[in-house]
Design a protein around this motif. Structure first.
Motif, PDB file in Angstrom:
ATOM      1  N   LEU A   1     -25.995  38.612  27.586  1.00  0.00           N
ATOM      2  CA  LEU A   1     -26.093  38.915  28.783  1.00  0.00           C
ATOM      3  C   LEU A   1     -25.348  38.982  29.779  1.00  0.00           C
ATOM      4  N   PHE A   2     -25.610  37.286  30.167  1.00  0.00           N
ATOM      5  CA  PHE A   2     -25.004  36.623  31.537  1.00  0.00           C
ATOM      6  C   PHE A   2     -23.276  36.734  30.904  1.00  0.00           C
TER       7      PHE A   2
ATOM      8  N   PHE B   1     -23.342  42.303  31.731  1.00  0.00           N
ATOM      9  CA  PHE B   1     -23.106  41.856  33.405  1.00  0.00           C
ATOM     10  C   PHE B   1     -22.207  41.638  33.513  1.00  0.00           C
TER      11      PHE B   1
ATOM     12  N   VAL C   1     -36.953  34.318  39.641  1.00  0.00           N
ATOM     13  CA  VAL C   1     -37.542  33.699  38.504  1.00  0.00           C
ATOM     14  C   VAL C   1     -37.557  32.685  38.114  1.00  0.00           C
ATOM     15  N   LEU C   2     -35.796  32.030  38.861  1.00  0.00           N
ATOM     16  CA  LEU C   2     -35.351  30.520  38.904  1.00  0.00           C
ATOM     17  C   LEU C   2     -36.780  29.769  39.657  1.00  0.00           C
TER      18      LEU C   2
ATOM     19  N   VAL D   1     -31.025  22.109  38.030  1.00  0.00           N
ATOM     20  CA  VAL D   1     -32.346  23.178  38.133  1.00  0.00           C
ATOM     21  C   VAL D   1     -33.202  22.481  38.928  1.00  0.00           C
TER      22      VAL D   1
ATOM     23  N   ARG E   1     -26.245  44.682  36.981  1.00  0.00           N
ATOM     24  CA  ARG E   1     -25.945  43.388  36.805  1.00  0.00           C
ATOM     25  C   ARG E   1     -27.595  43.533  37.871  1.00  0.00           C
ATOM     26  N   PRO E   2     -28.503  42.313  37.881  1.00  0.00           N
ATOM     27  CA  PRO E   2     -29.537  42.458  38.484  1.00  0.00           C
ATOM     28  C   PRO E   2     -29.363  42.093  39.692  1.00  0.00           C
ATOM     29  N   ASP E   3     -30.306  42.173  40.467  1.00  0.00           N
ATOM     30  CA  ASP E   3     -30.416  41.985  41.802  1.00  0.00           C
ATOM     31  C   ASP E   3     -30.538  40.041  42.243  1.00  0.00           C
ATOM     32  N   HIS E   4     -29.964  39.599  43.174  1.00  0.00           N
ATOM     33  CA  HIS E   4     -30.138  37.833  43.301  1.00  0.00           C
ATOM     34  C   HIS E   4     -31.400  37.621  43.773  1.00  0.00           C
TER      35      HIS E   4
ATOM     36  N   HIS F   1     -34.368  39.158  42.594  1.00  0.00           N
ATOM     37  CA  HIS F   1     -35.069  38.850  41.213  1.00  0.00           C
ATOM     38  C   HIS F   1     -34.352  38.007  40.592  1.00  0.00           C
ATOM     39  N   LEU F   2     -33.743  37.231  40.982  1.00  0.00           N
ATOM     40  CA  LEU F   2     -33.198  36.286  39.987  1.00  0.00           C
ATOM     41  C   LEU F   2     -33.171  35.521  40.559  1.00  0.00           C
TER      42      LEU F   2
END
Lengths: 140, 116
Positions: free
Chosen positions: B31-32, B36, B52-53, B113, B43-46, B48-49
């Motif tokens: 994916l990455f 993408f 998730v993160l 992280v 590309r997933p929206d910033h 949205h990421l």
């Protein structure tokens, strides 16, 4: 040549040191060496993953820049090679599991050994589930 | 070679990381690393990421993934160097270096992280 204190010197057989290229002699040896080298690409994957997470946490521009850098032909080539090694790891790991960890059915079901193909197939099912979950989580 | 008490632990880390690498790494790298960046999938929206993160569960899983993969790397790569390049005389130094890399990587993972 005897070690000091060694009273009865026995015959010391000569052992040739194998070449550093021993793994090129046979296909199965080469595959083994490639499998072992996959760990380098596992380490690269961790670096790539952490760069991605870091970029996202630094804001939208950094995230876009990360994807732009990742679309550079050299980085793409590196990731194609890395993905090939990761998949080699997946295939060899799944195939080895029934040998490393034989599974027996519970005694109530006869206690027979579960066939290797069933163990390998269930791992591939796990692979599909995990992949689908990650795609769902990321793409939405 | 002398059997070391830490050997079963090293093997445990190697196995755990091996499972994670087999199941989780290919899809994420696909994916990455390819889909993408090359526009195969949009590309997933910033935002949205970030969502998730920022979930604590995602963070804990990500850290666990990184540590397990680094332990897997350290164990396998040390044997690649020792057997592949035939350097048994440097086994202690090679082992130490591999696990220092895994440790530093894990510290970096905690920072990225949870802190950054």
């Amino acid at each position: 040549m005897t070690a000091p204190g060694n009273a009865a010197p026995g015959p010391k057989t000569y052992r040739a040191r194998p070449s550093v290229w021993w793994w090129t002699n046979k296909r199965s040896y080469t595959l083994f060496a490639l499998r072992e080298l996959s760990s380098i690409f596992v380490a690269w994957f961790v670096v790539f993953l952490l760069l991605f997470v870091w970029s996202v946490s630094r804001g939208e521009q950094r995230y876009e820049r990360f994807l732009d850098v990742a679309s550079n032909p050299f980085v793409v080539a590196l990731n194609v090679v890395a993905l090939a090694f990761l998949l080699l790891h997946t295939v060899t790991w799944f195939n080895l599991t029934p040998k490393a960890m034989p599974v027996r059915a519970p005694a109530s079901l006869g206690g027979r050994r579960v066939p290797s193909t069933a163990i390998v197939a269930s791992q591939w099912a796990g692979f599909v589930v995990v992949s689908a979950f990650v795609i769902w989580l990321v793409v939405g | 070679m002398r059997k070391h008490a830490a050997e079963p632990l090293a093997w445990l880390g190697f196995s755990a990381g091996g499972v994670v690498a087999a199941l989780f790494a290919p899809v994420v790298l696909f994916l990455f690393g390819l889909a993408f960046p090359l526009g195969w999938i949009s590309r997933p929206d910033h935002a949205h990421l970030v969502d998730v993160l920022s979930n604590p569960l995602t963070r804990i899983v990500l850290l666990g993934v990184c540590v397990a993969l680094l332990l897997h790397f350290a164990h396998r790569f040390r044997y690649t160097l020792m057997d592949g390049l035939q350097l048994p005389q440097f086994s202690r130094a090679i082992t130490a270096a591999c696990y220092v890399v895994a440790l530093l990587g894990s510290v970096a993972a905690v920072y990225v992280v949870f802190v950054a």
